[in-house]
Design an enzyme around this catalytic site. Structure first.
Site, PDB file in Angstrom:
ATOM      1  N   GLY A   9      34.313  54.802  61.260  1.00 49.01           N
ATOM      2  CA  GLY A   9      33.410  56.048  60.916  1.00 49.01           C
ATOM      3  C   GLY A   9      32.978  56.287  59.536  1.00 49.01           C
ATOM      4  N   PHE A  49      31.329  56.732  69.243  1.00 46.43           N
ATOM      5  CA  PHE A  49      30.501  58.193  69.154  1.00 46.43           C
ATOM      6  C   PHE A  49      29.760  57.953  68.337  1.00 46.43           C
ATOM      7  CE2 PHE A  49      29.700  62.968  69.627  1.00 46.43           C
ATOM      8  CZ  PHE A  49      28.895  62.887  70.088  1.00 46.43           C
ATOM      9  N   THR A  50      29.890  57.754  66.609  1.00 47.82           N
ATOM     10  CA  THR A  50      28.791  58.261  65.739  1.00 47.82           C
ATOM     11  C   THR A  50      28.769  57.297  64.217  1.00 47.82           C
ATOM     12  OG1 THR A  50      30.369  59.488  64.475  1.00 47.82           O
ATOM     13  CG2 THR A  50      29.204  61.159  66.013  1.00 47.82           C
ATOM     14  N   VAL A  54      40.325  59.249  72.077  1.00 54.82           N
ATOM     15  CA  VAL A  54      41.517  59.866  70.917  1.00 54.82           C
ATOM     16  C   VAL A  54      42.076  60.954  72.283  1.00 54.82           C
ATOM     17  CG1 VAL A  54      41.613  59.751  68.784  1.00 54.82           C
ATOM     18  CG2 VAL A  54      40.544  61.289  69.500  1.00 54.82           C
ATOM     19  N   LYS A  63      37.662  69.461  72.348  1.00 57.90           N
ATOM     20  CA  LYS A  63      38.622  68.628  73.760  1.00 57.90           C
ATOM     21  C   LYS A  63      39.219  67.180  72.242  1.00 57.90           C
ATOM     22  CE  LYS A  63      37.372  68.016  78.340  1.00 57.90           C
ATOM     23  NZ  LYS A  63      37.127  67.723  79.179  1.00 57.90           N
ATOM     24  N   THR A  64      38.461  67.050  71.539  1.00 57.74           N
ATOM     25  CA  THR A  64      38.449  65.689  70.482  1.00 57.74           C
ATOM     26  C   THR A  64      39.763  66.279  69.434  1.00 57.74           C
ATOM     27  OG1 THR A  64      37.075  64.423  71.580  1.00 57.74           O
ATOM     28  CG2 THR A  64      37.664  64.078  68.511  1.00 57.74           C
ATOM     29  N   TYR A  87      34.101  72.638  67.181  1.00 56.25           N
ATOM     30  CA  TYR A  87      34.140  72.201  65.657  1.00 56.25           C
ATOM     31  C   TYR A  87      35.041  73.312  64.345  1.00 56.25           C
ATOM     32  CZ  TYR A  87      33.866  68.970  61.381  1.00 56.25           C
ATOM     33  OH  TYR A  87      34.771  68.496  60.348  1.00 56.25           O
TER      34      TYR A  87
HETATM   35  P1  NAD Z   1      31.673  60.154  61.022  1.00 55.74           P
HETATM   36  O1  NAD Z   1      31.151  61.279  62.630  1.00 55.74           O
HETATM   37  O2  NAD Z   1      31.753  58.840  60.380  1.00 55.74           O
HETATM   38  O3  NAD Z   1      33.553  59.739  61.400  1.00 55.74           O
HETATM   39  C1  NAD Z   1      34.255  60.350  62.796  1.00 55.74           C
HETATM   40  C2  NAD Z   1      34.306  59.437  63.909  1.00 55.74           C
HETATM   41  O4  NAD Z   1      35.585  58.989  64.339  1.00 55.74           O
HETATM   42  C3  NAD Z   1      33.448  58.463  63.989  1.00 55.74           C
HETATM   43  O5  NAD Z   1      33.762  57.011  63.552  1.00 55.74           O
HETATM   44  C4  NAD Z   1      33.713  58.633  65.442  1.00 55.74           C
HETATM   45  O6  NAD Z   1      32.970  57.529  66.409  1.00 55.74           O
HETATM   46  C5  NAD Z   1      35.133  58.671  65.752  1.00 55.74           C
HETATM   47  N1  NAD Z   1      34.950  59.424  67.130  1.00 55.74           N
HETATM   48  C6  NAD Z   1      34.962  60.778  67.528  1.00 55.74           C
HETATM   49  N2  NAD Z   1      35.180  60.884  68.651  1.00 55.74           N
HETATM   50  C7  NAD Z   1      36.036  60.253  68.952  1.00 55.74           C
HETATM   51  C8  NAD Z   1      37.144  60.467  69.831  1.00 55.74           C
HETATM   52  N3  NAD Z   1      37.012  61.239  70.331  1.00 55.74           N
HETATM   53  N4  NAD Z   1      37.944  59.090  70.233  1.00 55.74           N
HETATM   54  C9  NAD Z   1      37.651  58.263  69.000  1.00 55.74           C
HETATM   55  N5  NAD Z   1      37.216  58.240  67.649  1.00 55.74           N
HETATM   56  C10 NAD Z   1      36.290  59.640  67.680  1.00 55.74           C
HETATM   57  O7  NAD Z   1      32.130  61.296  60.302  1.00 55.74           O
HETATM   58  P2  NAD Z   1      33.472  61.521  58.818  1.00 55.74           P
HETATM   59  O8  NAD Z   1      32.439  62.838  57.764  1.00 55.74           O
HETATM   60  O9  NAD Z   1      34.231  60.574  58.399  1.00 55.74           O
HETATM   61  O10 NAD Z   1      34.678  62.640  58.915  1.00 55.74           O
HETATM   62  C11 NAD Z   1      35.570  62.295  59.786  1.00 55.74           C
HETATM   63  C12 NAD Z   1      37.068  63.558  60.219  1.00 55.74           C
HETATM   64  O11 NAD Z   1      36.687  63.897  58.489  1.00 55.74           O
HETATM   65  C13 NAD Z   1      36.342  64.269  60.759  1.00 55.74           C
HETATM   66  O12 NAD Z   1      37.640  64.504  61.195  1.00 55.74           O
HETATM   67  C14 NAD Z   1      35.894  65.081  60.433  1.00 55.74           C
HETATM   68  O13 NAD Z   1      35.846  66.299  60.739  1.00 55.74           O
HETATM   69  C15 NAD Z   1      36.602  65.304  58.427  1.00 55.74           C
HETATM   70  N6  NAD Z   1      35.383  66.191  58.107  1.00 55.74           N
HETATM   71  C16 NAD Z   1      34.636  65.376  57.373  1.00 55.74           C
HETATM   72  C17 NAD Z   1      33.760  66.000  55.743  1.00 55.74           C
HETATM   73  C18 NAD Z   1      32.428  65.407  55.624  1.00 55.74           C
HETATM   74  O14 NAD Z   1      31.882  66.226  54.619  1.00 55.74           O
HETATM   75  N7  NAD Z   1      32.518  64.086  56.025  1.00 55.74           N
HETATM   76  C19 NAD Z   1      34.031  67.358  55.993  1.00 55.74           C
HETATM   77  C20 NAD Z   1      35.033  67.456  56.459  1.00 55.74           C
HETATM   78  C21 NAD Z   1      35.660  67.105  57.442  1.00 55.74           C
END
Ligand code: NAD
Ligand code: UDP
Length: 325
Positions: free
Chosen positions: A14, A38-39, A61, A93-94, A147
């Site tokens: 991600g 997924f994303t 996961v 669930k995730t 979330y």
């Molecule tokens: P992102 O969507 O780019 O990354 C999330 C990654 O998790 C993606 O690669 C996605 O494919 C993967 N993923 C999702 N569901 C999954 C599953 N069930 N099994 C395996 N992989 C799965 O988002 P990000 O901004 O990089 O966020 C990363 C983490 O940081 C997340 O947990 C998010 O909640 C947390 N976070 C981010 C922010 C922000 O501003 N970027 C703020 C608060 C918290």
């Protein structure tokens, strides 16, 4: 020489996970990136694939997995509102089953495990700025609850595994973070505004634009979470990691227009349900315990992010889920 560790990064393909993998590989660690894409897409980590210290596993996961590692960064979870509301049951669930599986692995291996929690823990806050001691104001029934409540339950699980099973944990509450490799169609405000400006579309402000957010550049964020993981075992958090600079969404729109030089209009769309009116981290704990504070001002970080958005081919990115446009 520093100790070489075997480190699992869930959600490692991600936006934040891929930068974290890069940082850990560069430091000489043996990195396992786990993702179900997924994303995200493999292009975020394809430059690491040939590296002998890097391994990529396609896995979800919510399902158990047995690996032997020293540290786990649990980043897997859709993070943009349009992404996490696409399948809210899967989102919760995730967070919950992902936390249980990673805590189980940490318990079995004696690994240290860090949870990527979020400022959404605070919901629509009536305390401002938000310190870690604030318990938040979350609507458990609304569209953001999958979330927010999922992440809250994950924090509970982390604390209970720590207290009951002595698992070595860390909890980091991440505030809005932006930078290169954000998914251009994730619907988040920074990616939306930059993409709109660069493609000559109207900038969409939800509501009147007076709501605030505090934007942290990705390099500062990665530094903060690595410091937390490497910090003393008696400081498990939660700790806020974010940039205390606070901007209205209208100010952000105007800054993006100025920095891109775009000739676009601002238009208004309805404010989504439960959209927090304001958000700013109190980072005194991170300063005191980790000696951490962000270095990159919004203007500078936005310039780098805009540069990256100019360099990508948008046709390589599919809008993966409906966003708010
Ligand atoms: P992102 O969507 O780019 O990354 C999330 C990654 O998790 C993606 O690669 C996605 O494919 C993967 N993923 C999702 N569901 C999954 C599953 N069930 N099994 C395996 N992989 C799965 O988002 P990000 O901004 O990089 O966020 C990363 C983490 O940081 C997340 O947990 C998010 O909640 C947390 N976070 C981010 C922010 C922000 O501003 N970027 C703020 C608060 C918290
Ligand atoms: N927002 C906006 N226009 C957009 C996307 C988002 O005005 O095109 C607003 C949104 O309503 C919220 C803020 O920007 O008030 C931040 O939204 P984002 O989805 O980035 O993250 P959030 O902090 O709400 O999870």
């Amino acid at each position: 020489m520093a100790e070489i560790k075997r480190i699992l990064v869930t959600g490692g393909a991600g936006f934040l996970g891929s930068h974290l993998c890069e940082r850990l590989v560069d430091a000489g660690h043996d990195v396992i990136c786990l993702d179900n894409f997924f994303t995200s897409q493999k292009t975020n980590v394809s430059h690491l694939l040939d590296h002998p210290n890097f391994e990529l596993i396609r896995h979800d996961v919510t399902l158990p997995i047995f690996l032997e590692v020293d540290e786990i960064y649990n980043m897997a979870c859709p993070a943009a509102p349009g992404h996490y509301q696409y399948n809210p049951i899967k989102t919760i669930k995730t967070s919950v089953m992902g936390a249980i599986n990673m805590l189980g692995m940490a318990k079995r291996c004696g690994a240290k495990v860090l949870q990527a929690s979020t400022s959404e823990i605070y919901g629509n806050p009536d305390v401002h700025p938000q310190p870690e001691t604030y318990h938040g104001n979350v609507n458990p029934l609304g569209p953001r609850a999958c979330y927010d409540e999922g992440k809250r339950a994950a924090e509970t699980l982390f604390m209970d595994y720590h207290r009951m099973n002595k698992v070595n944990i860390r909890i980091v509450r991440i505030f809005n973070t932006y930078g290169p490799r954000m998914h251009p169609y994730d619907g988040r405000v920074v990616s939306n505004f930059i993409r709109q400006a660069l493609t000559g579309q109207d900038i969409t402000i939800f509501g009147d634009g007076s709501q605030t957010r505090s934007f942290c550049y990705r390099d500062d964020l990665v530094e903060g979470i690595v410091r937390m993981m490497d910090g003393p075992d008696d400081f498990v958090g939660p700790v806020n990691i974010g940039n205390p600079g606070e901007f209205t969404i209208r100010e952000l729109a105007e800054l993006v227009i100025e920095l891109t030089g775009a000739k676009v209009n601002i238009i208004h769309k309805p404010l989504p349900a439960d959209d927090p009116a304001r958000r700013r981290p109190d980072i005194r704990l991170a300063q005191e315990k980790l000696g951490w504070q962000p270095k990159v001002p919004l203007r500078e970080g936005l310039k780098k992010t805009i540069e990256w958005f100019r360099s990508i081919d948008l046709s390589h990115y599919r809008p993966p889920t409906p966003n708010f446009e």
